[in-house]
Design a protein around this motif. Structure first.
Motif, PDB file in Angstrom:
ATOM      1  N   GLY A 425      32.920  32.776  57.460  1.00 55.08           N
ATOM      2  CA  GLY A 425      32.140  31.988  56.514  1.00 55.08           C
ATOM      3  C   GLY A 425      31.553  32.845  55.405  1.00 55.08           C
ATOM      4  N   MET A 426      31.081  34.032  55.763  1.00 54.10           N
ATOM      5  CA  MET A 426      30.531  34.947  54.763  1.00 54.10           C
ATOM      6  C   MET A 426      31.624  35.400  53.791  1.00 54.10           C
ATOM      7  N   ASN A 427      32.797  35.743  54.328  1.00 56.08           N
ATOM      8  CA  ASN A 427      33.911  36.162  53.464  1.00 56.08           C
ATOM      9  C   ASN A 427      34.348  35.041  52.527  1.00 56.08           C
ATOM     10  N   GLU A 428      34.403  33.830  53.062  1.00 63.08           N
ATOM     11  CA  GLU A 428      34.825  32.696  52.242  1.00 63.08           C
ATOM     12  C   GLU A 428      33.825  32.430  51.119  1.00 63.08           C
ATOM     13  N   GLY A 429      32.534  32.534  51.436  1.00 62.70           N
ATOM     14  CA  GLY A 429      31.526  32.348  50.406  1.00 62.70           C
ATOM     15  C   GLY A 429      31.612  33.397  49.322  1.00 62.70           C
ATOM     16  N   LEU A 430      31.838  34.659  49.712  1.00 63.70           N
ATOM     17  CA  LEU A 430      31.976  35.726  48.729  1.00 63.70           C
ATOM     18  C   LEU A 430      33.205  35.529  47.852  1.00 63.70           C
ATOM     19  N   GLU A 431      34.304  35.094  48.463  1.00 56.09           N
ATOM     20  CA  GLU A 431      35.527  34.857  47.690  1.00 56.09           C
ATOM     21  C   GLU A 431      35.317  33.759  46.657  1.00 56.09           C
ATOM     22  N   ASP A 432      34.620  32.692  47.058  1.00 54.24           N
ATOM     23  CA  ASP A 432      34.351  31.600  46.114  1.00 54.24           C
ATOM     24  C   ASP A 432      33.505  32.087  44.938  1.00 54.24           C
ATOM     25  N   VAL A 433      32.480  32.869  45.249  1.00 51.84           N
ATOM     26  CA  VAL A 433      31.592  33.357  44.201  1.00 51.84           C
ATOM     27  C   VAL A 433      32.335  34.303  43.259  1.00 51.84           C
ATOM     28  N   ILE A 434      33.112  35.221  43.821  1.00 52.08           N
ATOM     29  CA  ILE A 434      33.854  36.177  42.987  1.00 52.08           C
ATOM     30  C   ILE A 434      34.846  35.446  42.091  1.00 52.08           C
ATOM     31  N   ARG A 435      35.531  34.448  42.622  1.00 42.64           N
ATOM     32  CA  ARG A 435      36.493  33.701  41.813  1.00 42.64           C
ATOM     33  C   ARG A 435      35.793  33.017  40.637  1.00 42.64           C
ATOM     34  N   ASP A 436      34.628  32.402  40.895  1.00 46.57           N
ATOM     35  CA  ASP A 436      33.904  31.738  39.815  1.00 46.57           C
ATOM     36  C   ASP A 436      33.405  32.748  38.784  1.00 46.57           C
ATOM     37  N   VAL A 437      32.928  33.896  39.256  1.00 48.41           N
ATOM     38  CA  VAL A 437      32.430  34.926  38.340  1.00 48.41           C
ATOM     39  C   VAL A 437      33.551  35.436  37.443  1.00 48.41           C
ATOM     40  N   MET A 438      34.725  35.677  38.022  1.00 47.65           N
ATOM     41  CA  MET A 438      35.836  36.200  37.220  1.00 47.65           C
ATOM     42  C   MET A 438      36.318  35.168  36.210  1.00 47.65           C
ATOM     43  N   GLU A 439      36.233  33.897  36.544  1.00 45.01           N
ATOM     44  CA  GLU A 439      36.599  32.867  35.570  1.00 45.01           C
ATOM     45  C   GLU A 439      35.628  32.879  34.393  1.00 45.01           C
ATOM     46  N   ILE A 440      34.336  33.088  34.701  1.00 44.81           N
ATOM     47  CA  ILE A 440      33.345  33.146  33.624  1.00 44.81           C
ATOM     48  C   ILE A 440      33.578  34.375  32.749  1.00 44.81           C
ATOM     49  N   ILE A 441      33.834  35.520  33.380  1.00 46.14           N
ATOM     50  CA  ILE A 441      34.040  36.762  32.632  1.00 46.14           C
ATOM     51  C   ILE A 441      35.266  36.670  31.732  1.00 46.14           C
ATOM     52  N   ASN A 442      36.343  36.040  32.224  1.00 43.27           N
ATOM     53  CA  ASN A 442      37.609  35.984  31.476  1.00 43.27           C
ATOM     54  C   ASN A 442      37.746  34.715  30.641  1.00 43.27           C
ATOM     55  N   LYS A 443      36.659  33.974  30.487  1.00 45.75           N
ATOM     56  CA  LYS A 443      36.744  32.716  29.754  1.00 45.75           C
ATOM     57  C   LYS A 443      37.170  32.926  28.307  1.00 45.75           C
ATOM     58  N   VAL A 444      36.743  34.042  27.709  1.00 47.84           N
ATOM     59  CA  VAL A 444      37.088  34.326  26.304  1.00 47.84           C
ATOM     60  C   VAL A 444      37.982  35.561  26.214  1.00 47.84           C
ATOM     61  N   SER A 445      38.736  35.818  27.269  1.00 52.54           N
ATOM     62  CA  SER A 445      39.575  37.023  27.285  1.00 52.54           C
ATOM     63  C   SER A 445      40.648  36.980  26.205  1.00 52.54           C
ATOM     64  N   LYS A 446      41.201  35.818  25.925  1.00 59.75           N
ATOM     65  CA  LYS A 446      42.267  35.710  24.936  1.00 59.75           C
ATOM     66  C   LYS A 446      41.746  36.047  23.546  1.00 59.75           C
ATOM     67  N   GLU A 447      40.546  35.546  23.213  1.00 62.76           N
ATOM     68  CA  GLU A 447      39.980  35.823  21.895  1.00 62.76           C
ATOM     69  C   GLU A 447      39.645  37.307  21.743  1.00 62.76           C
ATOM     70  N   ARG A 448      39.262  37.961  22.820  1.00 66.65           N
ATOM     71  CA  ARG A 448      38.855  39.361  22.743  1.00 66.65           C
ATOM     72  C   ARG A 448      40.003  40.334  23.003  1.00 66.65           C
ATOM     73  N   GLY A 449      41.156  39.811  23.349  1.00 63.21           N
ATOM     74  CA  GLY A 449      42.308  40.668  23.569  1.00 63.21           C
ATOM     75  C   GLY A 449      42.184  41.562  24.785  1.00 63.21           C
ATOM     76  N   ARG A 450      41.530  41.089  25.820  1.00 64.38           N
ATOM     77  CA  ARG A 450      41.398  41.884  27.037  1.00 64.38           C
ATOM     78  C   ARG A 450      41.305  40.949  28.236  1.00 64.38           C
ATOM     79  N   VAL A 451      41.564  41.492  29.407  1.00 62.67           N
ATOM     80  CA  VAL A 451      41.437  40.750  30.655  1.00 62.67           C
ATOM     81  C   VAL A 451      40.812  41.686  31.675  1.00 62.67           C
ATOM     82  N   ILE A 452      39.989  41.145  32.548  1.00 65.39           N
ATOM     83  CA  ILE A 452      39.300  41.931  33.571  1.00 65.39           C
ATOM     84  C   ILE A 452      39.700  41.396  34.933  1.00 65.39           C
ATOM     85  N   ASP A 453      40.222  42.268  35.780  1.00 66.96           N
ATOM     86  CA  ASP A 453      40.666  41.903  37.122  1.00 66.96           C
ATOM     87  C   ASP A 453      39.677  42.426  38.159  1.00 66.96           C
ATOM     88  N   PHE A 454      39.511  41.654  39.224  1.00 66.92           N
ATOM     89  CA  PHE A 454      38.626  42.064  40.316  1.00 66.92           C
ATOM     90  C   PHE A 454      39.384  42.977  41.282  1.00 66.92           C
TER      91      PHE A 454
END
Length: 826
Positions: A425-454
């Protein structure tokens, strides 16, 4: 002129073909001087004519062999559609509505299917995503297709279900162009094993200029074996058909008039390759060259195993289309998961809206409106608290909400074993949070010409509060990739403070689903719910709750009979205490129950009290003759598996059984929950019981058994989450699972073995903490003759019952001689 004649230049020779006999006659028109010269010229012309004729015959035969009869489009097979009204009736569309006057005319999806899949895949598609399109859908199949399923089915004339489906694909495009070209902006070709996230499809298409010619899909050039054999040039591609292909109206209208020519000039057996070739030739547009299309229109290369495992994957969350889902039952599973993501998104939007409302109310100096609706069981006011790590201010030490440390291992202060592997349950919660965070971080990746991977979590802290949120402080290792300008790839660290707010609180009351009863909840259950709701602003760990003694439960009908099956070996005084509870709750409370005691020989050194057991049962039977009670004698050493199997042998297949131990105490509410959560043919109830600690450690001053066993508190006991000995099930489920393993002797392991059998048979299990079932403390003596696994399980239970971790730690701190003794003997 005769159409079978060919008039050559004036050379004195005339060719007269006779196609009926496939014979050529050559005759001279005139003779005379120079005849030999003319004869040479005539021979050359004859050779040329014969070569042309046979070349035509060979080419026709080769094309016939390559394309097969069902691929050829003759004038007899060309459908002449004059049934426009019928077409609109099939798809349920108003002809007056079009892309200019309706936002529901964005896209028309044509699903290619076959007669054998109409009742399975096609039905699943229509019942899941097919009805949610911002447009319409139709299923295109062979002319002879039949089904009783209510789906918009279009039978293509002159088309069968042969594979490869070149003709079906092209004729579907022609049908869409002939009937719907003026009513939709986009047209999509899809397979019957694809899932489409319709909301994301709509957002994507509305971001594209529909007036231009578009051919959108996942670009391909063939696999390694096909490369160079598809008649594609180096700069040519095609849209892979599996994940879906989208055309704008302009593209479809440019291709449709040339369908006949495209079918006559097939260069391969791949339908999607030929569609791409036709679009490129007549619409002058290639398939979209875009790396992003691999994740937008996603194809899983696992074949039949695709999307049958865990669905919490980045690809599932990012894609518009998911392909392939070969087993239609998994399409429903995927749909329910996508719907849960939609609900989660809507609840997050609700939280943001309520927070904005709260801020606005503060700014204008007015009270925030009450959003709770107790009559409907919906509570929303608690969502107004803004994101902060200071939501909860404890008043006393016991209310401090501790953080759990997470790295490669988890360190949880409140657990019996503070250092342990992170739970699922702890691992699943962390995975959900990390996935949402990375979506927020990469939301404007195309405009900035970069991508960030976890990459990984270096360390983190986690805590949760039952009325507010789950909070995270995470230190992450990321990979920064810049692909525009000066390209670079560097590792970076990111420190994140995150909060996952809890959603609305819904309170529902469910009646029992058992056919033989309608049980009203006891006052104990109602009071318990009321206490939890009222005190939700405090941590559950500090919730001291005294279970109220409920009177006899009020029922409208006679409740389902519970068959108690109790293994026993000696321990007569403990058995007397159990029977006192049984008398108070079941006999005096007039519960519909039955008791089967399976008695074994007592352990060596203990008095044989078999006669006392029988006498006690006989005495109660005289006082309560309406309740069946019996004792089975097993003249052998104690074996719990054998005892439960013998007791179950006294029950019928439709009987509700409760496997219970002599150390348990129970309440009327517990019996109600046993009936509620045990559903024949569907579900088994494995309650999580509350197990008491050693009272000499936790209840100093209470002697013997004078203390109250109904107190639920972390100081006096713990929830036995890994115990499976107490279970309620119908005998039919026990037979389905394969029964108990009677070769297991003594104590332990038989419960885990049965639980694993239940899981293997895919019988649904319901687990929940039950405050009405309490395991009373007793000293555990582990027999050294037990097999290794049983002995280790026994020792683990023994050690876990001494006391709470913080209580034992305080004891050691207050008594330094304990550590001194350990040092001297280590």
């Amino acid at each position: 002129m005769n159409p079978y004649q060919y008039q050559a230049p004036p050379s004195g020779i005339e060719l007269v073909p006779r196609p009926q006999k496939m014979k050529i006659t050559v005759r001279a028109i005139s003779g005379g001087a120079g005849g030999h010269g003319r004869s040479g010229t005539a021979g050359q012309l004859v050779g040329l004519a014969v070569g042309i004729f046979f070349g035509f015959v060979i080419t026709a035969a080769f094309r016939q062999l390559m394309l097969k009869p069902h691929m050829c489009l003759s004038s007899r097979n060309v459908p002449v559609y004059d049934d426009t009204g019928e077409a609109f009736r099939i798809i349920g569309h108003d002809p007056k509505r079009n892309a200019h006057n309706s936002d529901k005319n964005l896209v028309f999806v044509g699903v290619m299917t076959a007669n054998m899949y109409l009742d399975s895949r096609a039905k699943a598609v229509y019942e899941t995503w097919g009805k949610r399109l911002p447009g319409k859908i139709a299923f295109f199949s062979s002319e002879a297709s039949t089904t009783d399923v209510d789906i918009p089915l279009i039978r293509l004339r002159g088309v069968d279900d042969s594979y490869p489906p070149q003709k079906k694909s092209f004729m579907m495009l022609k049908y869409m162009a002939d009937h719907f070209a003026d009513h939709f902006e986009y047209f999509m070709r899809a397979d019957d094993d694809v899932y489409i996230r319709t909301d994301r499809l709509e957002n994507f298409l509305r971001s594209v200029n529909s007036t231009r010619a578009h051919f959108i899909g996942q670009a391909g050039k063939g696999n390694q074996e096909e490369f160079g054999h598809l008649a594609l040039k180096d700069d040519e591609n095609f849209c892979m058909g599996g994940p879906g292909v989208i055309m704008s109206r302009k593209t479809l209208l440019q291709v449709a008039p040339h369908i006949r020519d495209c079918l006559k000039n097939l260069r391969s057996t791949h339908e999607d390759v030929e569609v791409g070739r036709c679009v490129r030739k007549y619409a002058k547009v290639p398939c979209t060259w875009s790396y992003e299309m691999q994740s937008i229109l996603y194809h899983n290369g696992s074949g039949t195993e695709a999307f049958t495992g865990p669905l919490k994957q980045r690809e599932v969350h990012r894609a518009i289309t998911l392909h392939p889902i070969k087993n239609h039952s998994y399409l429903y599973r995927l749909h329910y998961y996508i719907q849960s993501l939609t609900v989660r998104s809507k609840e997050a939007e609700l939280v943001r809206t309520i927070r904005e409302l709260y801020k606005t109310s503060e700014e204008v100096g007015k009270m925030m409106p009450n959003l709770n609706s107790p009559a409907k069981g919906v509570f929303l006011n608690h969502l107004s608290t803004d994101a902060t790590l200071q939501k909860w201010s404890p008043d006393v030490e016991e209310e401090v909400n501790a953080w759990d440390f997470v790295s490669r291992a988890a360190f949880c202060l409140g657990d019996a074993n503070p250092r342990h592997k992170p739970t699922s349950g702890m691992n699943e919660g962390l995975e959900d949070v990390i996935r949402d965070v990375m979506e927020i971080i990469n939301k404007v990746s195309k405009e900035r010409g970069r991508v960030i991977d976890f990459k990984e979590i270096l360390y983190g802290y986690v805590r949760w509060h039952p009325s507010h949120s789950i909070e995270y402080i995470i230190d992450m290792l990321l990979l920064y990739k810049k692909y525009r300008g000066k390209k670079m790839t560097v590792p970076v660290r990111r420190h994140a403070y995150l909060q996952v707010p809890l959603g609305p609180l819904y309170v529902h009351e469910y009646e029992s689903r058992t056919s033989e009863e309608e049980v009203a909840p006891t006052s104990g259950i109602q009071d318990f719910v009321e206490v939890v709701v009222k005190k939700s602003l405090k941590d559950f760990s500090s919730l001291h709750y005294q279970i109220p003694h409920a009177g006899p439960s009020t029922t409208q009908q006679k409740p389902k009979k519970i068959h108690f099956i109790l293994p026993l070996a000696g321990r007569f005084s403990i058995f007397q205490r159990f029977m006192d509870d049984f008398k108070r709750v079941c006999l005096e409370g007039e519960e519909n129950v039955r008791l089967v005691v399976v008695s074994f020989r007592p352990p060596p050194g203990q008095e044989d009290t078999t006669e006392n057991v029988e006498a006690l049962i006989s005495s109660l039977q005289l006082d309560y003759p309406h309740v069946p009670m019996s004792v089975l004698q097993a003249n052998t050493s104690f074996a719990r598996a054998l005892a439960l199997e013998l007791g179950a042998g006294q029950c019928e297949e439709n009987d509700l059984m409760l496997f219970i131990d002599v150390d348990m105490t129970f309440t009327p509410g517990a019996l109600d929950r046993i009936r509620l959560h045990t559903v024949q043919g569907i579900q088994i109830y494995y309650p999580i019981v509350f197990s008491e600690f050693d009272p000499n450690v936790t209840r100093k001053g209470n002697k013997g058994e004078t203390y109250d066993h109904t107190l639920i508190d972390e100081e006096v006991g713990y929830w036995r989450a890994f115990g499976f000995g107490i279970v309620s099930m119908y005998k039919s489920e026990l037979l389905t699972a394969g029964g108990l393993d009677t070769s297991i002797l003594g104590w332990g392991q038989e419960d885990v073995d049965l639980f694993e059998k239940v899981l293997k048979k895919k019988i649904q299990v319901f687990r929940a903490a039950d405050p009405g079932l309490v395991h009373i403390f007793h000293h555990v003596d582990c027999d050294h003759n037990l097999v290794t696994n049983q002995y280790q399980m026994c020792q683990g239970t023994r050690y876990s019952t001494y006391g709470a971790t913080h209580s034992l730690a305080k004891t050691i701190i207050d008594n330094p001689e304990i550590l001194a003794y350990k040092r001297r003997n280590s």
